[in-house]
Design a protein around this motif. Sequence first.
Motif, short mmCIF file in Angstrom:
data_model
loop_
_atom_site.label_atom_id
_atom_site.label_comp_id
_atom_site.label_asym_id
_atom_site.label_seq_id
_atom_site.Cartn_x
_atom_site.Cartn_y
_atom_site.Cartn_z
N ILE A 1 0.83 -1.20 0.00
CA ILE A 1 0.00 0.00 0.00
C ILE A 1 0.87 1.26 0.00
O ILE A 1 0.58 2.22 -0.73
N GLU A 2 1.95 1.26 0.77
CA GLU A 2 2.87 2.40 0.77
C GLU A 2 3.48 2.61 -0.61
O GLU A 2 3.61 3.74 -1.08
N ARG A 3 3.86 1.53 -1.26
CA ARG A 3 4.44 1.63 -2.61
C ARG A 3 3.41 2.16 -3.61
O ARG A 3 3.73 2.95 -4.48
N ILE A 4 2.18 1.72 -3.47
CA ILE A 4 1.11 2.20 -4.36
C ILE A 4 0.91 3.70 -4.16
O ILE A 4 0.83 4.46 -5.13
N HIS A 5 0.86 4.15 -2.91
CA HIS A 5 0.70 5.57 -2.63
C HIS A 5 1.88 6.38 -3.16
O HIS A 5 1.70 7.47 -3.72
#
Length: 64
Positions: A10-14
Amino acid sequence: MIRRSNSAVIERIHAAEAAGEEYREYIESWVHEIKAPITSVALMCENHRSEITRRIRGENCLPA
């Protein structure tokens, strides 16, 4: 472990979304910076018609 993995994804997506937004804003700004002087040249040529401004319009990729 799965929760940590999900959080990392999720952090990478953001981060990817933020980078994409930043790139989009950069491109929009760049396009505006390029269009402004081209439009100014076109308006000056339109207001002061002569052989020279006809040539300038041609160089500016505008119909004479």
